[in-house]
Scaffold this motif. Structure first.
Motif, mmCIF file in Angstrom:
data_model
loop_
_atom_site.group_PDB
_atom_site.id
_atom_site.type_symbol
_atom_site.label_atom_id
_atom_site.label_comp_id
_atom_site.label_asym_id
_atom_site.label_seq_id
_atom_site.Cartn_x
_atom_site.Cartn_y
_atom_site.Cartn_z
ATOM 1 N N THR A 7 0.835 -1.200 0.000
ATOM 2 C CA THR A 7 0.000 0.000 0.000
ATOM 3 C C THR A 7 0.862 1.238 0.000
ATOM 4 O O THR A 7 2.013 1.220 0.409
ATOM 5 N N SER A 8 0.287 2.320 -0.450
ATOM 6 C CA SER A 8 1.041 3.561 -0.562
ATOM 7 C C SER A 8 1.424 4.136 0.795
ATOM 8 O O SER A 8 2.427 4.792 0.916
ATOM 9 N N GLU A 9 0.667 3.877 1.835
ATOM 10 C CA GLU A 9 0.967 4.471 3.138
ATOM 11 C C GLU A 9 2.083 3.739 3.862
ATOM 12 O O GLU A 9 2.983 4.359 4.383
ATOM 13 N N GLY A 10 2.028 2.417 3.896
ATOM 14 C CA GLY A 10 2.986 1.737 4.742
ATOM 15 C C GLY A 10 3.998 0.896 4.024
ATOM 16 O O GLY A 10 4.760 0.187 4.651
ATOM 17 N N GLY A 11 4.036 0.954 2.717
ATOM 18 C CA GLY A 11 4.880 0.000 2.054
ATOM 19 C C GLY A 11 5.836 0.547 1.038
ATOM 20 O O GLY A 11 6.528 1.523 1.275
ATOM 21 N N LEU A 12 5.846 -0.093 -0.101
ATOM 22 C CA LEU A 12 6.882 0.125 -1.086
ATOM 23 C C LEU A 12 6.660 1.318 -2.001
ATOM 24 O O LEU A 12 7.607 1.849 -2.551
ATOM 25 N N TYR A 19 -5.375 11.102 -6.751
ATOM 26 C CA TYR A 19 -6.569 10.721 -5.996
ATOM 27 C C TYR A 19 -6.638 11.576 -4.740
ATOM 28 O O TYR A 19 -5.939 11.324 -3.766
ATOM 29 N N PHE A 20 -7.472 12.614 -4.778
ATOM 30 C CA PHE A 20 -7.569 13.548 -3.669
ATOM 31 C C PHE A 20 -8.984 14.092 -3.592
ATOM 32 O O PHE A 20 -9.779 13.928 -4.524
ATOM 33 N N LYS A 21 -9.284 14.741 -2.476
ATOM 34 C CA LYS A 21 -10.570 15.422 -2.356
ATOM 35 C C LYS A 21 -10.364 16.750 -1.644
ATOM 36 O O LYS A 21 -9.420 16.917 -0.870
ATOM 37 N N VAL A 22 -11.277 17.673 -1.933
ATOM 38 C CA VAL A 22 -11.254 19.003 -1.342
ATOM 39 C C VAL A 22 -12.585 19.205 -0.637
ATOM 40 O O VAL A 22 -13.638 18.909 -1.200
ATOM 41 N N ASN A 111 -5.836 7.142 -0.390
ATOM 42 C CA ASN A 111 -5.237 5.881 -0.829
ATOM 43 C C ASN A 111 -6.203 5.160 -1.769
ATOM 44 O O ASN A 111 -7.270 5.685 -2.099
ATOM 45 N N GLU A 112 -5.859 3.962 -2.162
ATOM 46 C CA GLU A 112 -6.674 3.216 -3.120
ATOM 47 C C GLU A 112 -8.049 2.844 -2.583
ATOM 48 O O GLU A 112 -8.954 2.511 -3.343
ATOM 49 N N ASN A 113 -8.248 2.936 -1.258
ATOM 50 C CA ASN A 113 -9.546 2.637 -0.646
ATOM 51 C C ASN A 113 -10.334 3.909 -0.336
ATOM 52 O O ASN A 113 -11.279 3.874 0.442
ATOM 53 N N ALA A 114 -9.927 5.033 -0.902
ATOM 54 C CA ALA A 114 -10.556 6.345 -0.700
ATOM 55 C C ALA A 114 -10.463 6.819 0.750
ATOM 56 O O ALA A 114 -11.288 7.580 1.211
ATOM 57 N N GLU A 115 -9.436 6.363 1.455
ATOM 58 C CA GLU A 115 -9.198 6.794 2.833
ATOM 59 C C GLU A 115 -8.097 7.850 2.824
ATOM 60 O O GLU A 115 -7.087 7.701 2.125
ATOM 61 N N PRO A 116 -8.270 8.932 3.591
ATOM 62 C CA PRO A 116 -7.221 9.961 3.639
ATOM 63 C C PRO A 116 -5.928 9.429 4.247
ATOM 64 O O PRO A 116 -5.941 8.747 5.269
ATOM 65 N N ILE A 117 -4.810 9.713 3.574
ATOM 66 C CA ILE A 117 -3.507 9.328 4.125
ATOM 67 C C ILE A 117 -2.656 10.555 4.447
ATOM 68 O O ILE A 117 -1.693 10.459 5.197
ATOM 69 N N ARG A 118 -3.002 11.700 3.864
ATOM 70 C CA ARG A 118 -2.393 12.988 4.191
ATOM 71 C C ARG A 118 -3.491 14.030 4.109
ATOM 72 O O ARG A 118 -4.419 13.893 3.317
#
Length: 158
Positions: A7-12, A19-22, A111-118
């Motif tokens: 995954t983009s948050e914890g991995g490689l 993919y962002f939202k305002v 992230n790919e699951n539409a969860e905010p990571i930043r």
């Protein structure tokens, strides 16, 4: 390799920038957050140079303030019923009769699951520029509007 490790948050892989939202204010004013481009999330420290007394080899640089650029959002031209268009119209075409009502703007990288990571919040934001990009009869492109916001301060929330 497990799915969690990739995954983009914890991995490689670093997170994707597409993919962002305002969110404007509390976000309860209706969905009005579909943008093609968000820019201006930057912070820079201003410094003051102070020469060392009797020492000519170097100059001390002391921090003075944090500079932040304006937040810029681009999207296809929205309908007149858009809450953001109504707010921009009120501020830009109101002739300063009514007080400008600032809002909090939040930008989230997902992230790919539409969860905010930043996430970043911009406090007391208000539009300072509302621009429609040029029209061109030889191109088949979407008409784009750019809205630039000034704000008091921002915070990274995650």
């Amino acid at each position: 390799m497990s799915a969690a490790a990739t995954t983009s948050e914890g991995g490689l892989y670093p997170p994707s920038a597409f993919y962002f939202k305002v969110v404007f204010g509390s976000g309860s004013e209706g969905v009005d957050s579909s943008f093609q481009d968000v820019s201006g999330i930057s912070f820079e420290m201003s410094t003051e140079e102070v020469p060392e007394g009797g020492e000519n080899r170097f100059v001390h640089k002391l921090p003075t303030a944090i500079k932040q650029s304006n937040l810029e959002l681009k999207r296809g031209i929205a309908p007149a019923s858009s809450p953001l268009v109504a707010w921009c119209k009120e501020v830009m075409e109101g002739d300063f009769i009514a007080a400008i009502v600032p809002r909090t703007i939040s930008v989230y990288l997902l992230n790919e699951n539409a969860e905010p990571i930043r996430g970043w919040t911009f406090a007391n934001a208000f539009p300072i520029k509302w621009e429609v990009e040029g029209f061109n009869s030889t191109k088949n492109e979407v008409a784009i509007e750019k809205i630039v916001f000034s704000y008091t301060y921002s915070n990274r929330v995650m």
